[in-house]
Design an enzyme around this catalytic site. Sequence first.
Site, PDB file in Angstrom:
ATOM      1  N   PHE A   1      28.724  37.406  63.766  1.00  0.00           N
ATOM      2  CA  PHE A   1      28.604  37.801  65.160  1.00  0.00           C
ATOM      3  C   PHE A   1      28.817  39.303  65.361  1.00  0.00           C
ATOM      4  O   PHE A   1      29.248  39.735  66.400  1.00  0.00           O
ATOM      5  CB  PHE A   1      29.612  36.998  65.984  1.00  0.00           C
ATOM      6  CG  PHE A   1      29.290  36.943  67.440  1.00  0.00           C
ATOM      7  CD1 PHE A   1      28.152  36.296  67.886  1.00  0.00           C
ATOM      8  CD2 PHE A   1      30.120  37.547  68.365  1.00  0.00           C
ATOM      9  CE1 PHE A   1      27.846  36.248  69.227  1.00  0.00           C
ATOM     10  CE2 PHE A   1      29.827  37.497  69.717  1.00  0.00           C
ATOM     11  CZ  PHE A   1      28.692  36.845  70.151  1.00  0.00           C
ATOM     12  N   ASP A   2      28.541  40.101  64.334  1.00  0.00           N
ATOM     13  CA  ASP A   2      28.763  41.542  64.450  1.00  0.00           C
ATOM     14  C   ASP A   2      27.719  42.271  63.615  1.00  0.00           C
ATOM     15  O   ASP A   2      26.639  41.753  63.388  1.00  0.00           O
ATOM     16  CB  ASP A   2      30.187  41.884  64.014  1.00  0.00           C
ATOM     17  CG  ASP A   2      30.769  43.072  64.774  1.00  0.00           C
ATOM     18  OD1 ASP A   2      29.998  43.962  65.178  1.00  0.00           O
ATOM     19  OD2 ASP A   2      31.997  43.125  64.953  1.00  0.00           O
ATOM     20  N   ASP A   3      28.044  43.477  63.119  1.00  0.00           N
ATOM     21  CA  ASP A   3      27.128  44.238  62.275  1.00  0.00           C
ATOM     22  C   ASP A   3      27.090  43.635  60.873  1.00  0.00           C
ATOM     23  O   ASP A   3      28.130  43.250  60.338  1.00  0.00           O
ATOM     24  CB  ASP A   3      27.579  45.694  62.140  1.00  0.00           C
ATOM     25  CG  ASP A   3      27.659  46.437  63.467  1.00  0.00           C
ATOM     26  OD1 ASP A   3      27.043  45.980  64.446  1.00  0.00           O
ATOM     27  OD2 ASP A   3      28.346  47.468  63.503  1.00  0.00           O
TER      28      ASP A   3
END
Length: 138
Positions: free
Chosen positions: A44-46
């Site tokens: 859910f991020d980079d």
Amino acid sequence: FDCNGVHVNNVHVYAPQFVSNNTDGWDPDSSRNVLIENSSYDGFDDCVSIKSGWDCFGLEFAKPSINITIRNLTCNGRYAGVAIGSEMSGGVANVTVENVVFTQANSVAKIKVGNTRGGFVRNVHYRNLTATGQLTKF
């Protein structure tokens, strides 16, 4: 942080949205000679965020991230696919990103800058990036 000669191979990161927040896959920070390859990120991020220190601390530490190679990845994340910054007060140079498939991201290749953070970005090459899924920006 502050590593030399890192080789990440065949690593699969899974960080589900409702269980983990702020969960980048890989964050080379003020590091040299890093190779991340043949791996995947589902979170859910980079997928990858190359950094070199945060604000005044990064300026004081003054170690750039250099000679970073990212290849043969599959990235499925909500935010940047492969980001440089925004914490890059020490600078970033000699980055190669190639043969990466993005199945979800808000941008495939992103250079995040802040006008008060300082630093530099030099000699960055992107080759053979493929977006196959949901992208909110390119």
